[in-house]
Scaffold this active site. Structure first.
Site, short mmCIF file in Angstrom:
data_model
loop_
_atom_site.label_atom_id
_atom_site.label_comp_id
_atom_site.label_asym_id
_atom_site.label_seq_id
_atom_site.Cartn_x
_atom_site.Cartn_y
_atom_site.Cartn_z
N PRO A 1 0.83 -1.22 0.05
CG PRO A 1 0.16 -1.08 2.07
CD PRO A 1 0.87 -1.78 1.36
CG ASP B 1 5.63 -0.03 2.79
OD1 ASP B 1 4.33 0.01 3.10
OD2 ASP B 1 6.29 -0.84 3.04
CG HIS B 2 0.22 5.01 3.94
ND1 HIS B 2 0.32 5.48 5.24
CD2 HIS B 2 -0.74 5.95 3.62
CE1 HIS B 2 -0.31 6.40 5.61
NE2 HIS B 2 -0.95 6.83 4.63
NE ARG B 3 3.83 -3.01 4.02
CZ ARG B 3 4.49 -3.77 3.38
NH1 ARG B 3 3.85 -5.06 3.89
NH2 ARG B 3 5.34 -3.65 2.83
CB VAL B 4 7.04 1.71 7.25
CG1 VAL B 4 8.08 1.96 8.19
CG2 VAL B 4 6.78 0.25 7.39
#
Length: 464
Positions: free
Chosen positions: A266, A436-439
């Site tokens: 994502p 990376d939108h997870r991080v």
């Protein structure tokens, strides 16, 4: 410089061999009994992402005597061409995978006999050659032959010695053998209309590299800037036959896999406008000392990442992320047949001038397909710059295993309003970061881009 392959066979008794894997592969062989002095040369894993390799050229022909450490074959991996060396003395008895064909990692590509008397025996054990050897075929062969480990040596054109022109015949052409040259050297020779059979190579075992072609043609070396920016500001259109279907090269297959893998991450994008007048002025001062704009941007990015380590982080398993201990700036470079990202290691710690020299070396090796794996797989943050083609803005796809990539557009004169209400002209460029939108979150990128803009707009720290 030689490197151990992804797997080697370690003798455990006088009659058995066992494989030890460094990179995980799906082509594991069983421990087996050696019944003869015939050994197998297998397709090595030249990087952790390589699943198959293509035979570029055999440096030896069937029946040739081999010495331990001598190069046998040139293999194209997903990112580079590398020479595979023998770990044993013997005779190249049988070539299983011919030039131009591919084989999975761990499958047999040739057989090595200890003596001339065993060459015929080895030939009788040779499986039917196919474009891609299967694991089952590989296992069938290993029931009767042992396997020879190999080593990889990568030599860049900058490491080669002076070009010798004492003979008009290439060493690898003597006795009717094939001419051995790097893909870039072949492409350059074709463009220059030069017959490689009359060129003496300075690479390993007489292999022809680009500098040998340039010397033989009497042409000036092709500089990095010339290669990166064709005259007229647009890349020259390659000659193609319309209506044809062309299979992916090994490198294009690797790029395709990475791009598909990136779709599972994502991502989001943040853009920023940066004034470059001060950076442009600095570049004019240091350009004569060999400093490149790529090095300036990489250095500025690295210094900004020091203050924002989360943007330099990476998430691989979807459950945790790593604050990388080094700031390694990967820079996208278009080469013949694909794309590669040479890495400027520890860009925050290396001075600007050394960084520029290293970048030129990496580009030369990339275009000759001679990069070593650690020179293109260790990036923690990626730059992609299309500014030299006049592109003002674009979005870049996030490489798997990294946290962010920054797309850099051209610096252009722009009318802007000043704080006192006046209108002035300034050079500005657009940068867009995909993350990376997870991080990494929006506020993280906004703060990073603010710091980067401050460094670029007041670049005094870049030359320290």
């Amino acid at each position: 410089m030689s490197h151990l392959l992804q797997s080697t066979f370690i003798p455990t008794t006088p009659t058995t061999l066992r494989r030890r894997s460094v990179f995980p592969t799906t082509h594991l062989r069983k421990t087996h009994v050696v019944e003869s002095k015939i050994r197998e040369i297998f397709m090595p894993a030249l990087s952790s992402t390589m699943t198959e390799g293509k035979i570029i050229s055999w440096m030896k022909t069937e029946g040739d005597k081999l010495a331990k450490g001598e190069s046998v074959v040139v293999v194209e991996s997903d990112k580079a061409d590398m020479d595979v060396e023998s770990f044993y003395d013997g005779y190249l008895a049988s070539i299983i995978v011919p030039e131009g064909s591919s084989a999975p990692v761990g499958s047999p590509i040739a057989l090595l006999a200890e003596s001339e008397d065993e060459i015929s025996l080895a030939k009788s054990k040779t499986p039917t050659p196919t474009s891609t050897s299967t694991p089952a075929a590989a296992e069938a062969v290993t029931e009767e032959v042992s396997t020879v480990a190999a080593a990889v040596t990568v030599t860049s054109s900058s490491d080669a010695g002076p070009v010798k022109m004492a003979s008009s015949i290439h060493p690898a052409s003597e006795g009717g053998k094939r001419v051995v040259a790097s893909p870039y050297a072949k492409k350059l020779a074709k463009e220059l209309g030069l017959d490689l059979r009359g060129v003496v190579g300075s690479g390993p075992n007489g292999r022809i590299v680009a500098k040998d072609v340039e010397a033989a043609a009497g042409s000036a070396p092709i500089g990095v800037a010339a290669a990166a920016k064709p005259s007229g500001g647009a890349p020259a259109a390659p000659a193609v036959e319309l209506g044809t279907t062309v299979p992916f090269t090994t490198m294009q297959n690797a790029v395709s896999r990475n791009m598909v893998e990136s779709l599972a991450v994502p991502t989001f994008r943040v853009g920023y406008t940066i004034t470059t007048n001060a950076l442009d002025a600095l570049y004019k001062k240091v350009k004569s000392k060999g400093v490149t704009m790529t090095a300036l941007l990489a250095k500025a990015t690295a210094l900004a990442l020091v203050k924002h380590p989360v943007v330099n982080s990476s998430c691989r398993d979807g459950k945790s992320f790593t604050y990388n201990s080094s700031i390694n700036i990967a820079v996208a470079v278009a080469i013949d047949g694909g794309l590669i990202t040479p890495v400027l290691q520890d860009a925050d710690k290396v001075d600007l001038y050394s960084l520029s020299r290293k970048w030129k070396e990496l580009v030369d090796k990339a275009r000759a397909k001679q990069l070593q794996p650690h020179e293109y797989t260790t990036g923690t943050f990626t730059l992609s710059n299309l500014g030299m083609f006049g592109v003002d803005r674009f979005d870049a796809i996030l490489p798997p295993g990294t946290g962010a990539i920054m797309a850099v557009g051209a610096s252009q004169p722009t009318l802007v309003g000043t704080k006192d209400g006046q209108i002035g002209m300034k050079n500005q460029m657009q940068v867009n970061v995909t993350a990376d939108h997870r991080v990494i979150y929006g506020a993280d990128l906004a703060a990073f881009l603010q710091t980067l803009a401050q460094i670029i707009e007041d670049p005094k720290d870049l030359t320290l």
